[in-house]
Write a protein that holds these residues in place. Sequence first.
Motif, PDB file in Angstrom:
ATOM      1  N   ARG A 138     -39.934 -24.112 -14.246  1.00  0.00           N
ATOM      2  CA  ARG A 138     -39.866 -22.610 -13.729  1.00  0.00           C
ATOM      3  C   ARG A 138     -41.490 -22.840 -13.879  1.00  0.00           C
ATOM      4  O   ARG A 138     -42.851 -22.474 -14.213  1.00  0.00           O
ATOM      5  N   GLY A 139     -41.975 -21.703 -12.367  1.00  0.00           N
ATOM      6  CA  GLY A 139     -43.202 -20.733 -12.759  1.00  0.00           C
ATOM      7  C   GLY A 139     -43.896 -20.507 -10.907  1.00  0.00           C
ATOM      8  O   GLY A 139     -42.621 -20.862 -10.611  1.00  0.00           O
ATOM      9  N   THR A 140     -45.084 -20.542 -10.400  1.00  0.00           N
ATOM     10  CA  THR A 140     -45.368 -20.402  -9.178  1.00  0.00           C
ATOM     11  C   THR A 140     -45.164 -21.860  -9.186  1.00  0.00           C
ATOM     12  O   THR A 140     -45.582 -22.788  -9.645  1.00  0.00           O
ATOM     13  N   LEU A 141     -45.865 -22.082  -7.831  1.00  0.00           N
ATOM     14  CA  LEU A 141     -45.279 -22.688  -6.998  1.00  0.00           C
ATOM     15  C   LEU A 141     -46.859 -24.356  -7.783  1.00  0.00           C
ATOM     16  O   LEU A 141     -47.114 -24.683  -7.825  1.00  0.00           O
ATOM     17  N   LYS A 142     -48.039 -23.109  -7.362  1.00  0.00           N
ATOM     18  CA  LYS A 142     -49.161 -23.821  -7.887  1.00  0.00           C
ATOM     19  C   LYS A 142     -48.794 -24.405  -9.647  1.00  0.00           C
ATOM     20  O   LYS A 142     -49.286 -25.446  -9.899  1.00  0.00           O
ATOM     21  N   GLU A 143     -48.318 -23.823 -10.099  1.00  0.00           N
ATOM     22  CA  GLU A 143     -48.513 -23.868 -11.540  1.00  0.00           C
ATOM     23  C   GLU A 143     -47.454 -25.175 -12.194  1.00  0.00           C
ATOM     24  O   GLU A 143     -47.351 -26.081 -12.724  1.00  0.00           O
ATOM     25  N   VAL A 144     -46.322 -25.036 -11.116  1.00  0.00           N
ATOM     26  CA  VAL A 144     -45.616 -26.563 -11.319  1.00  0.00           C
ATOM     27  C   VAL A 144     -45.940 -27.811 -10.603  1.00  0.00           C
ATOM     28  O   VAL A 144     -45.680 -28.898 -10.724  1.00  0.00           O
ATOM     29  N   TYR A 145     -46.391 -27.254  -9.266  1.00  0.00           N
ATOM     30  CA  TYR A 145     -46.828 -28.539  -8.486  1.00  0.00           C
ATOM     31  C   TYR A 145     -48.595 -29.074 -10.238  1.00  0.00           C
ATOM     32  O   TYR A 145     -47.962 -30.033 -10.356  1.00  0.00           O
ATOM     33  N   GLU A 146     -48.846 -28.175 -10.601  1.00  0.00           N
ATOM     34  CA  GLU A 146     -50.188 -28.636 -11.644  1.00  0.00           C
ATOM     35  C   GLU A 146     -49.568 -29.337 -13.107  1.00  0.00           C
ATOM     36  O   GLU A 146     -49.805 -30.674 -13.289  1.00  0.00           O
ATOM     37  N   LYS A 147     -48.038 -28.999 -12.990  1.00  0.00           N
ATOM     38  CA  LYS A 147     -47.453 -29.526 -14.147  1.00  0.00           C
ATOM     39  C   LYS A 147     -47.222 -31.429 -13.946  1.00  0.00           C
ATOM     40  O   LYS A 147     -46.516 -32.167 -14.709  1.00  0.00           O
ATOM     41  N   TYR A 148     -46.444 -31.507 -12.503  1.00  0.00           N
ATOM     42  CA  TYR A 148     -45.539 -32.413 -12.127  1.00  0.00           C
ATOM     43  C   TYR A 148     -46.792 -33.619 -11.793  1.00  0.00           C
ATOM     44  O   TYR A 148     -46.580 -34.328 -12.562  1.00  0.00           O
ATOM     45  N   CYS A 149     -48.545 -32.691 -11.901  1.00  0.00           N
ATOM     46  CA  CYS A 149     -49.372 -34.027 -11.715  1.00  0.00           C
ATOM     47  C   CYS A 149     -49.649 -34.710 -12.656  1.00  0.00           C
ATOM     48  O   CYS A 149     -50.304 -35.792 -13.171  1.00  0.00           O
ATOM     49  N   ASN A 150     -48.988 -34.173 -13.980  1.00  0.00           N
ATOM     50  CA  ASN A 150     -49.323 -34.704 -15.343  1.00  0.00           C
ATOM     51  C   ASN A 150     -48.076 -35.322 -16.079  1.00  0.00           C
ATOM     52  O   ASN A 150     -48.252 -35.453 -16.735  1.00  0.00           O
ATOM     53  N   LYS A 151     -47.485 -35.287 -15.120  1.00  0.00           N
ATOM     54  CA  LYS A 151     -45.906 -36.155 -15.844  1.00  0.00           C
ATOM     55  C   LYS A 151     -46.125 -37.245 -15.213  1.00  0.00           C
ATOM     56  O   LYS A 151     -46.751 -37.416 -14.263  1.00  0.00           O
ATOM     57  N   ASP A 152     -45.673 -37.769 -16.335  1.00  0.00           N
ATOM     58  CA  ASP A 152     -45.603 -39.410 -16.416  1.00  0.00           C
ATOM     59  C   ASP A 152     -44.106 -40.222 -15.957  1.00  0.00           C
ATOM     60  O   ASP A 152     -43.636 -39.564 -16.282  1.00  0.00           O
ATOM     61  N   ASN A 153     -44.001 -41.167 -15.110  1.00  0.00           N
ATOM     62  CA  ASN A 153     -43.270 -41.910 -14.487  1.00  0.00           C
ATOM     63  C   ASN A 153     -42.070 -41.035 -14.365  1.00  0.00           C
ATOM     64  O   ASN A 153     -40.777 -40.781 -14.721  1.00  0.00           O
ATOM     65  N   ILE A 154     -42.730 -40.140 -13.077  1.00  0.00           N
ATOM     66  CA  ILE A 154     -41.094 -39.333 -12.271  1.00  0.00           C
ATOM     67  C   ILE A 154     -39.681 -40.366 -11.609  1.00  0.00           C
ATOM     68  O   ILE A 154     -39.951 -41.446 -11.210  1.00  0.00           O
ATOM     69  N   LYS A 155     -39.193 -39.889 -12.435  1.00  0.00           N
ATOM     70  CA  LYS A 155     -37.735 -40.176 -11.840  1.00  0.00           C
ATOM     71  C   LYS A 155     -36.454 -39.212 -11.620  1.00  0.00           C
ATOM     72  O   LYS A 155     -36.834 -38.197 -11.847  1.00  0.00           O
TER      73      LYS A 155
END
Length: 273
Positions: free
Chosen positions: A197-214
């Motif tokens: 959860r968060g703002t779209l900018k915050e959530v997008y940045e979090k997902y950019c730092n995730k490895d092996n998204i499934k």
Amino acid sequence: MESKLYVIPTPIGNLKDITLRALEVLKASDIIYCEDSRNTIKLLNHFEIEGNLVSYHEHNEKSRVCEIVENLRSGKVLSLVSDAGMPGISDPGHVIIKELIKENLPFEVLPGPSATVTALVLSGLPNDSFSFLGFFPRKKGERDLFLKNLEDREETSIIYESVHRILECLEVLSDTFPDRKVAVIREMTKVYEEITRGTLKEVYEKYCNKDNIKGEFVIVLEGSSEKESYDITELLKIEIGKGLSKKMAVKEVSKKYNLRKNEVYQASLELEE
């Protein structure tokens, strides 16, 4: 069991979410029409159900519709399932429903698992009014219209996305609505369920730092807040001053100024009785 087509929602993750009634109908069905037999057979095997599986998907809808109509006319009990969730909601099924209505043939929709409603409640975003928008468009022209449509939507919006396109989708949404609140739910009802959860900018940045998204994703997006600012408390006082009860004042202010009822109700709690 009465001859008709039973539309059966199946678990979106955890197999225990199947209903007792769904299992009963599946056991009694002469034919189970499914989106992908490889997925449906796992469900049937788990509950030790022997079923006659026949594929029904977007590439063979026309031929299967005729077959289903004839099977119903001959008195068979039929079931329709998708890989997960409710058939006909971003999954095959709508075409057959339209045809059965046209032919005046019986069908029944069973209640059950829904990724849309489950994600909406999980998000914590306003749920008094919402729109389900399906999958995020792939083509640029359709995408531009989609984003334009989101600009003025005041209700919460729900969007589906696949693992292969989730980063691109979040990037586009973040560029357009960086400050809007969002909840991205991954692997819903499964062991590794994750809610960001968060703002779209915050959530997008979090997902950019995730490895092996499934996993499969549901995006729950806050509605637009770019509307005229009102002092809701003062508006409520005016309506109450006209002789309305607090409850009726909430209803009147919500309707007159196109405000969320939950928002107006919360403001009413601050008023003295």
